[in-house]
Motif scaffolding. Sequence first.
Motif, PDB file in Angstrom:
ATOM      1  N   ALA A   3       0.889  -1.182   0.086  1.00 33.03           N
ATOM      2  CA  ALA A   3       0.072  -0.003   0.081  1.00 33.03           C
ATOM      3  C   ALA A   3       0.762   1.027  -0.013  1.00 33.03           C
ATOM      4  N   GLN A   4       2.153   1.341   0.268  1.00 33.84           N
ATOM      5  CA  GLN A   4       3.053   2.357   0.587  1.00 33.84           C
ATOM      6  C   GLN A   4       3.765   2.620  -0.958  1.00 33.84           C
ATOM      7  N   HIS A  72      16.122  -2.502  -5.988  1.00 31.11           N
ATOM      8  CA  HIS A  72      16.392  -3.446  -4.703  1.00 31.11           C
ATOM      9  C   HIS A  72      15.646  -4.577  -4.737  1.00 31.11           C
ATOM     10  N   ILE A  73      16.382  -5.517  -4.035  1.00 30.59           N
ATOM     11  CA  ILE A  73      16.003  -7.108  -3.788  1.00 30.59           C
ATOM     12  C   ILE A  73      16.059  -6.941  -2.114  1.00 30.59           C
ATOM     13  N   TYR A 142       7.645  -4.258  10.576  1.00 26.39           N
ATOM     14  CA  TYR A 142       8.795  -4.114   9.532  1.00 26.39           C
ATOM     15  C   TYR A 142       8.199  -3.684   8.260  1.00 26.39           C
ATOM     16  N   ALA A 143       7.085  -4.500   7.722  1.00 28.20           N
ATOM     17  CA  ALA A 143       6.715  -4.117   6.347  1.00 28.20           C
ATOM     18  C   ALA A 143       6.121  -2.583   6.552  1.00 28.20           C
ATOM     19  N   LEU A 147      10.507  -1.109   6.024  1.00 27.69           N
ATOM     20  CA  LEU A 147      10.857  -1.932   4.598  1.00 27.69           C
ATOM     21  C   LEU A 147      11.383  -0.764   3.764  1.00 27.69           C
ATOM     22  N   LEU A 148      10.490   0.067   3.676  1.00 21.43           N
ATOM     23  CA  LEU A 148      10.585   1.178   2.554  1.00 21.43           C
ATOM     24  C   LEU A 148      11.651   2.219   2.899  1.00 21.43           C
ATOM     25  N   ASP A 149      11.953   2.362   4.204  1.00 20.98           N
ATOM     26  CA  ASP A 149      12.465   3.353   4.841  1.00 20.98           C
ATOM     27  C   ASP A 149      14.244   2.857   4.445  1.00 20.98           C
ATOM     28  N   THR A 150      14.312   1.658   4.375  1.00 18.23           N
ATOM     29  CA  THR A 150      15.765   1.207   4.069  1.00 18.23           C
ATOM     30  C   THR A 150      16.080   1.033   2.731  1.00 18.23           C
ATOM     31  N   LEU A 151      15.148   1.548   1.962  1.00 17.55           N
ATOM     32  CA  LEU A 151      15.647   1.289   0.241  1.00 17.55           C
ATOM     33  C   LEU A 151      16.425   2.723  -0.081  1.00 17.55           C
TER      34      LEU A 151
END
Length: 179
Positions: A3-4, A72-73, A142-143, A147-151
Motif C-alpha cells: 500500500a505504500q 532493490h531486492i 517491518y513492512a 521496509l521502504l525506509d531502508t531502500l
Amino acid sequence: AVAQLGENDRVAIVTYASGVGVHLPSTAAAQADTIVDAIDSLQAGGSTAGAAGIDLAYSQAAAGFIEEGINHIVLCTDGDFNVGPYSNAQLWELIEEKRKTGITLTVLGFGHGSNDSMMELVSNAGNGVYGVIIDEDDAIHYAATDLLDTLNFIAKDVKIQVELNSDYVYAYRQLGYEN
C-alpha cells in the motif's frame, strides 16, 4: 508495504524453496491486488537453493531496472541454504559481483536461530541492510515502517572512524554498535 508503493514502483517475486522460479513477474504497484494475491499464495517448504534464488532475483531486478530509481531486492529467508553454493565465501562472491549492477540487497532473517553471520555478510556485500523478523508482529511492523525506509540510501559503504583527543578525554566506554 504494498500500500505504500508509488505509481512508478514495480514488484517481482522469486521463490527458491522446492524449486527456483518466478512467482510474480515484474508488476506495477497499481496492480496491488495481484501483488497481494501472489504474496498470500506463498508457502515455505522443501530444499532451499538460496544462491540460485538470489541469482534469479538479480535477473528479475535487472529486467525491470528503473534508471535513476531504487532497484532493490529483499531476500526473506531463514538462512538455511542447503542446495547449490551456500558457503559464506561463495555467497559473498556472488553478491559482490551482482552489486556492480546498481541493484542493492536487503536480507530479512526469519525466526530464532537463523544463520545470522551469513545473512549479515550477504546484506553487507549487497550494500543493503540485515533485519530479523521473529514473529508476525515484527513482520507487520517491518513492512509498515522499516521496509521502504531502508531502500533510500544516502550513501553506500560508509565507514566512520572516531578519534578521541586524549587532552580532553580521559576514558570512554562504547555502549553500542550498529553495523
